[in-house]
Scaffold this motif. Structure first.
Motif, PDB file in Angstrom:
ATOM      1  N   HIS A  45      97.164  43.932 103.453  1.00 54.25           N
ATOM      2  CA  HIS A  45      97.499  44.534 102.156  1.00 54.25           C
ATOM      3  C   HIS A  45      97.360  46.052 102.243  1.00 54.25           C
ATOM      4  O   HIS A  45      96.844  46.586 103.231  1.00 54.25           O
ATOM      5  CB  HIS A  45      96.604  43.955 101.047  1.00 54.25           C
ATOM      6  CG  HIS A  45      95.142  44.119 101.308  1.00 54.25           C
ATOM      7  ND1 HIS A  45      94.473  45.299 101.126  1.00 54.25           N
ATOM      8  CD2 HIS A  45      94.219  43.235 101.746  1.00 54.25           C
ATOM      9  CE1 HIS A  45      93.203  45.153 101.422  1.00 54.25           C
ATOM     10  NE2 HIS A  45      93.013  43.900 101.820  1.00 54.25           N
ATOM     11  N   ALA A  46      97.818  46.751 101.230  1.00 53.79           N
ATOM     12  CA  ALA A  46      97.790  48.215 101.231  1.00 53.79           C
ATOM     13  C   ALA A  46      96.359  48.742 101.195  1.00 53.79           C
ATOM     14  O   ALA A  46      95.548  48.302 100.377  1.00 53.79           O
ATOM     15  CB  ALA A  46      98.569  48.740 100.025  1.00 53.79           C
ATOM     16  N   VAL A  47      96.045  49.648 102.110  1.00 49.87           N
ATOM     17  CA  VAL A  47      94.748  50.316 102.153  1.00 49.87           C
ATOM     18  C   VAL A  47      94.955  51.774 102.530  1.00 49.87           C
ATOM     19  O   VAL A  47      96.001  52.153 103.063  1.00 49.87           O
ATOM     20  CB  VAL A  47      93.768  49.671 103.161  1.00 49.87           C
ATOM     21  CG1 VAL A  47      93.348  48.287 102.732  1.00 49.87           C
ATOM     22  CG2 VAL A  47      94.322  49.660 104.566  1.00 49.87           C
ATOM     23  N   THR A  48      93.950  52.571 102.244  1.00 47.61           N
ATOM     24  CA  THR A  48      93.951  53.969 102.650  1.00 47.61           C
ATOM     25  C   THR A  48      92.746  54.198 103.543  1.00 47.61           C
ATOM     26  O   THR A  48      91.649  53.719 103.245  1.00 47.61           O
ATOM     27  CB  THR A  48      93.891  54.899 101.424  1.00 47.61           C
ATOM     28  OG1 THR A  48      95.001  54.599 100.561  1.00 47.61           O
ATOM     29  CG2 THR A  48      93.969  56.360 101.832  1.00 47.61           C
ATOM     30  N   LEU A  49      92.956  54.918 104.624  1.00 46.35           N
ATOM     31  CA  LEU A  49      91.871  55.276 105.531  1.00 46.35           C
ATOM     32  C   LEU A  49      91.555  56.748 105.328  1.00 46.35           C
ATOM     33  O   LEU A  49      92.440  57.597 105.376  1.00 46.35           O
ATOM     34  CB  LEU A  49      92.276  55.009 106.977  1.00 46.35           C
ATOM     35  CG  LEU A  49      92.659  53.564 107.290  1.00 46.35           C
ATOM     36  CD1 LEU A  49      93.218  53.464 108.701  1.00 46.35           C
ATOM     37  CD2 LEU A  49      91.479  52.641 107.130  1.00 46.35           C
ATOM     38  N   HIS A  50      90.290  57.023 105.066  1.00 39.82           N
ATOM     39  CA  HIS A  50      89.829  58.394 104.836  1.00 39.82           C
ATOM     40  C   HIS A  50      88.925  58.798 105.992  1.00 39.82           C
ATOM     41  O   HIS A  50      88.118  57.993 106.471  1.00 39.82           O
ATOM     42  CB  HIS A  50      89.029  58.491 103.536  1.00 39.82           C
ATOM     43  CG  HIS A  50      89.761  57.983 102.347  1.00 39.82           C
ATOM     44  ND1 HIS A  50      90.645  58.755 101.624  1.00 39.82           N
ATOM     45  CD2 HIS A  50      89.752  56.773 101.751  1.00 39.82           C
ATOM     46  CE1 HIS A  50      91.134  58.038 100.633  1.00 39.82           C
ATOM     47  NE2 HIS A  50      90.608  56.824 100.695  1.00 39.82           N
ATOM     48  N   LEU A  51      89.013  60.034 106.416  1.00 39.21           N
ATOM     49  CA  LEU A  51      88.150  60.566 107.446  1.00 39.21           C
ATOM     50  C   LEU A  51      86.915  61.146 106.764  1.00 39.21           C
ATOM     51  O   LEU A  51      87.034  62.043 105.927  1.00 39.21           O
ATOM     52  CB  LEU A  51      88.892  61.643 108.235  1.00 39.21           C
ATOM     53  CG  LEU A  51      88.239  62.157 109.492  1.00 39.21           C
ATOM     54  CD1 LEU A  51      88.043  61.027 110.492  1.00 39.21           C
ATOM     55  CD2 LEU A  51      89.085  63.252 110.098  1.00 39.21           C
ATOM     56  N   VAL A  52      85.737  60.599 107.079  1.00 40.04           N
ATOM     57  CA  VAL A  52      84.491  61.075 106.472  1.00 40.04           C
ATOM     58  C   VAL A  52      83.486  61.390 107.566  1.00 40.04           C
ATOM     59  O   VAL A  52      83.495  60.749 108.630  1.00 40.04           O
ATOM     60  CB  VAL A  52      83.896  60.042 105.477  1.00 40.04           C
ATOM     61  CG1 VAL A  52      84.822  59.830 104.302  1.00 40.04           C
ATOM     62  CG2 VAL A  52      83.569  58.731 106.141  1.00 40.04           C
ATOM     63  N   PRO A  53      82.606  62.363 107.332  1.00 43.90           N
ATOM     64  CA  PRO A  53      81.581  62.673 108.333  1.00 43.90           C
ATOM     65  C   PRO A  53      80.571  61.531 108.449  1.00 43.90           C
ATOM     66  O   PRO A  53      80.225  60.897 107.452  1.00 43.90           O
ATOM     67  CB  PRO A  53      80.922  63.945 107.815  1.00 43.90           C
ATOM     68  CG  PRO A  53      81.405  64.164 106.440  1.00 43.90           C
ATOM     69  CD  PRO A  53      82.563  63.266 106.191  1.00 43.90           C
ATOM     70  N   GLU A  54      80.119  61.278 109.653  1.00 42.32           N
ATOM     71  CA  GLU A  54      79.108  60.252 109.882  1.00 42.32           C
ATOM     72  C   GLU A  54      77.783  60.715 109.279  1.00 42.32           C
ATOM     73  O   GLU A  54      77.391  61.864 109.435  1.00 42.32           O
ATOM     74  CB  GLU A  54      78.954  60.014 111.387  1.00 42.32           C
ATOM     75  CG  GLU A  54      78.132  58.819 111.725  1.00 42.32           C
ATOM     76  CD  GLU A  54      78.134  58.535 113.212  1.00 42.32           C
ATOM     77  OE1 GLU A  54      78.187  57.361 113.567  1.00 42.32           O
ATOM     78  OE2 GLU A  54      78.091  59.497 114.001  1.00 42.32           O
ATOM     79  N   GLU A  55      77.125  59.819 108.556  1.00 44.06           N
ATOM     80  CA  GLU A  55      75.854  60.135 107.918  1.00 44.06           C
ATOM     81  C   GLU A  55      74.717  59.422 108.649  1.00 44.06           C
ATOM     82  O   GLU A  55      74.959  58.515 109.460  1.00 44.06           O
ATOM     83  CB  GLU A  55      75.887  59.701 106.449  1.00 44.06           C
ATOM     84  CG  GLU A  55      76.955  60.422 105.642  1.00 44.06           C
ATOM     85  CD  GLU A  55      77.025  59.957 104.205  1.00 44.06           C
ATOM     86  OE1 GLU A  55      76.014  59.429 103.692  1.00 44.06           O
ATOM     87  OE2 GLU A  55      78.085  60.103 103.601  1.00 44.06           O
TER      88      GLU A  55
END
Length: 104
Positions: free
Chosen positions: A87-97
């Motif tokens: 299904h439709a998804v969005t992938l976001h680039l986030v800094p590792e915490e």
């Protein structure tokens, strides 16, 4: 939160039949997977890398965030298997915490 890649769902016309995208963030970053429902983005999980083609989004090494009952400590928990999303998804680039690295 930067949108890194949008997958329109199985058979999307925006991706050519022969195209394959290998999404592998640099060290220190992970991919956040969200699904939009009724104008609200819901977090489905996180992954270390993904491969996207016209028919699906394969997420390798997916994990979720787990917190203690008092919400003072969080850690990552791996999902039982890799994800194949249709299904439709969005992938976001986030800094590792910190919580993404520690397991308690």
């Amino acid at each position: 939160m930067n949108t890194f890649f949008s997958f329109g769902g199985r058979g999307t016309r925006k991706i050519k039949r022969s195209s394959i995208f290998n999404l592998d963030p640099n060290p220190g970053a992970v991919l956040l997977i969200t699904k939009r429902v009724g104008g609200i983005d819901f977090v489905c999980g996180y992954c270390r890398s993904a491969i996207v083609d016209k028919w699906g989004c394969y997420c390798a090494h997916p994990f979720i965030r787990v917190s203690s009952p008092d919400l003072r400590k969080s850690w990552w928990m791996p999902m039982e298997s890799d994800l194949m999303i249709y299904h439709a998804v969005t992938l976001h680039l986030v800094p590792e915490e910190d919580w993404m690295r520690d397991v308690t």
